[in-house]
Design a protein around this motif. Structure first.
Motif, short mmCIF file in Angstrom:
data_model
loop_
_atom_site.label_atom_id
_atom_site.label_comp_id
_atom_site.label_asym_id
_atom_site.label_seq_id
_atom_site.Cartn_x
_atom_site.Cartn_y
_atom_site.Cartn_z
N CYS A 116 -17.54 -18.98 0.40
CA CYS A 116 -18.90 -19.38 0.06
C CYS A 116 -19.80 -19.24 1.28
CB CYS A 116 -18.90 -20.83 -0.43
SG CYS A 116 -20.55 -21.47 -0.82
N VAL A 117 -20.91 -18.51 1.12
CA VAL A 117 -21.82 -18.29 2.23
C VAL A 117 -22.63 -19.54 2.56
CG1 VAL A 117 -23.81 -17.51 0.86
CG2 VAL A 117 -23.44 -16.59 3.18
N ASN A 118 -22.71 -20.47 1.62
CA ASN A 118 -23.48 -21.69 1.86
C ASN A 118 -22.66 -22.80 2.50
OD1 ASN A 118 -25.93 -20.71 0.67
ND2 ASN A 118 -24.97 -20.95 -1.35
N ASP A 119 -21.37 -22.61 2.58
CA ASP A 119 -20.49 -23.63 3.13
C ASP A 119 -20.67 -23.73 4.64
OD1 ASP A 119 -17.96 -25.16 3.83
OD2 ASP A 119 -17.67 -24.89 1.66
N ARG A 120 -20.39 -24.90 5.20
CA ARG A 120 -20.55 -25.05 6.64
C ARG A 120 -19.30 -24.62 7.42
NH1 ARG A 120 -20.77 -31.64 7.42
NH2 ARG A 120 -18.68 -32.17 6.66
N HIS A 179 -30.24 -15.72 8.97
CA HIS A 179 -29.95 -17.00 8.31
C HIS A 179 -30.11 -18.15 9.31
CE1 HIS A 179 -27.68 -20.10 6.13
NE2 HIS A 179 -27.87 -19.36 5.03
N PRO A 180 -30.60 -19.31 8.87
CA PRO A 180 -30.79 -20.43 9.81
C PRO A 180 -29.50 -21.01 10.38
CG PRO A 180 -31.28 -21.10 7.54
CD PRO A 180 -31.15 -19.61 7.53
N HIS A 181 -28.37 -20.82 9.69
CA HIS A 181 -27.10 -21.34 10.19
C HIS A 181 -26.44 -20.29 11.08
CE1 HIS A 181 -23.49 -23.51 10.66
NE2 HIS A 181 -22.82 -23.06 9.62
N PHE A 182 -26.14 -20.66 12.32
CA PHE A 182 -25.63 -19.67 13.28
C PHE A 182 -24.28 -19.09 12.86
CE2 PHE A 182 -23.11 -23.19 14.80
CZ PHE A 182 -21.98 -22.60 15.38
N GLU A 183 -23.44 -19.87 12.16
CA GLU A 183 -22.14 -19.35 11.73
C GLU A 183 -22.34 -18.19 10.75
OE1 GLU A 183 -19.27 -19.96 12.84
OE2 GLU A 183 -18.89 -22.08 13.23
N VAL A 184 -23.33 -18.31 9.89
CA VAL A 184 -23.61 -17.22 8.94
C VAL A 184 -24.08 -15.99 9.69
CG1 VAL A 184 -25.06 -16.49 7.01
CG2 VAL A 184 -24.12 -18.81 7.05
N VAL A 225 -19.61 -28.67 1.42
CA VAL A 225 -20.81 -29.20 2.06
C VAL A 225 -21.47 -28.08 2.85
CG1 VAL A 225 -21.70 -30.93 3.68
CG2 VAL A 225 -19.72 -31.46 2.23
N ASP A 226 -22.80 -28.00 2.80
CA ASP A 226 -23.47 -26.94 3.54
C ASP A 226 -23.71 -27.37 4.99
OD1 ASP A 226 -25.73 -28.58 3.67
OD2 ASP A 226 -26.83 -27.50 2.11
N TRP A 227 -24.33 -26.49 5.77
CA TRP A 227 -24.49 -26.73 7.20
C TRP A 227 -25.43 -27.89 7.51
CZ3 TRP A 227 -29.21 -25.68 9.81
CH2 TRP A 227 -30.20 -25.06 9.02
N ARG A 228 -26.20 -28.31 6.52
CA ARG A 228 -27.09 -29.47 6.70
C ARG A 228 -26.39 -30.78 6.31
NH1 ARG A 228 -30.56 -25.73 4.11
NH2 ARG A 228 -32.31 -25.01 5.41
N GLY A 229 -25.18 -30.66 5.74
CA GLY A 229 -24.46 -31.84 5.30
C GLY A 229 -24.67 -32.19 3.84
N ASN A 230 -25.35 -31.31 3.10
CA ASN A 230 -25.59 -31.56 1.68
C ASN A 230 -24.47 -30.97 0.83
OD1 ASN A 230 -28.17 -32.68 2.30
ND2 ASN A 230 -29.02 -30.60 2.45
N THR A 231 -24.20 -31.64 -0.29
CA THR A 231 -23.18 -31.14 -1.21
C THR A 231 -23.66 -29.84 -1.85
OG1 THR A 231 -22.44 -33.39 -1.71
CG2 THR A 231 -21.86 -31.67 -3.29
N ILE A 232 -22.77 -28.86 -1.89
CA ILE A 232 -23.11 -27.55 -2.44
C ILE A 232 -23.02 -27.58 -3.96
CG2 ILE A 232 -22.40 -25.12 -2.58
CD1 ILE A 232 -21.36 -25.42 0.29
N SER A 233 -24.05 -27.04 -4.60
CA SER A 233 -24.06 -26.94 -6.06
C SER A 233 -24.11 -25.47 -6.45
CB SER A 233 -25.28 -27.67 -6.65
OG SER A 233 -25.40 -27.40 -8.04
#
Length: 267
Positions: free
Chosen positions: A37-41, A63-68, A8-16
């Protein structure tokens, strides 16, 4: 420990992976769903991604996600790091400043987040710590008290936080301790009592804390401890008694004279 079984990404969406721009990395084994995975939360998976692909960090410092951003700061080109000191997230600011020359850390002495200031206090040289002696957070001041020399410790003798004053009592030159003998906090006075020279302990004989009086009873010259024999605490009284009692000399037993047995008489 196994990873959580979700992607799941940082927005809560399933990663494809099909929609990811790093499909070539997946084919080359340089990323993996639910693991690197860089898109993972999850930070652990992001960290693995950059550990496997450190050269990609430069393109993720905004990147918009602070963890990234925070993890990218651990790998990105050093010339990209100064602007990250103004990042709204403390983890990003800290990961950036820890890789920069020490002069950049001066900017973070007034960081709004205490954890950043605590870590900055562990980085800076003594002269640069002077403004942090009056930091509003006690733990920042405690870190400063652990690191500065006697000249700056003198400014912290009357710190409002007992734990900071206790550290001062542990590290300050012995000749300063008498100034702290009347501290309002018992733990501070106890540290003072452990380090004061024996001939200066007399002023602590009436301390309200039994630990302090026990230290006095154990180290004050014997000629000055008789009145502590009536102390309200039994451990203090026992210490005084043990020091006032003259050492006992072991009694030498005369060799026993054995009476001859009847068998010896008959023979």
């Amino acid at each position: 420990m196994t990873d959580i079984d979700e992607a799941v990404d940082w927005r809560g969406n399933t990663i494809s992976c099909d929609a990811c721009g790093y499909a070539a990395l997946l084919a080359a084994g340089r990323c993996r769903p639910k693991h690197a995975c860089v898109n993972d939360r999850y930070a652990r998976r992001i960290d693995r991604f950059f550990a496997w692909n450190p050269t990609l960090a430069d393109t993720h410092v905004r990147h918009p996600h602070f963890e990234v951003r925070a993890i990218a700061a651990k790998h990105a080109d050093i010339f990209l790091l100064p602007p990250m000191l103004d990042d709204p997230e403390e983890a990003v600011r800290w990961n950036a400043v820890r890789r920069l020359p020490r002069r950049y850390a001066l900017r973070l002495r007034d960081d709004p987040h205490r954890e950043v200031r605590i870590r900055v206090a562990a980085l800076l040289d003594e002269a640069d710590l002077i403004p942090m002696i009056r930091d509003p957070d006690y733990y920042v001041r405690l870190m400063v008290a652990r690191r500065v020399g006697p000249g700056l410790l003198a400014r912290m003798i009357e710190d409002k936080e007992p734990e900071v004053r206790r550290m001062v009592a542990v590290r300050a030159p012995v000749e300063w301790l008498i100034r702290m003998a009347a501290d309002a906090d018992a733990d501070v006075r106890y540290e003072v009592s452990k380090r004061l020279p024996g001939d200066l302990l007399a002023r602590l004989k009436r301390d309200p804390d039994w630990r302090v009086r026990f230290e006095v009873a154990s180290r004050l010259p014997v000629a000055q401890i008789a009145d502590l024999a009536r102390d309200e605490d039994i451990l203090v009284r026992e210490m005084v008694a043990s020091r006032l009692s003259p050492p006992t000399t072991p009694r030498t037993l005369e060799p026993a004279i054995l009476e001859p047995t009847m068998l010896e008489i008959v023979s």
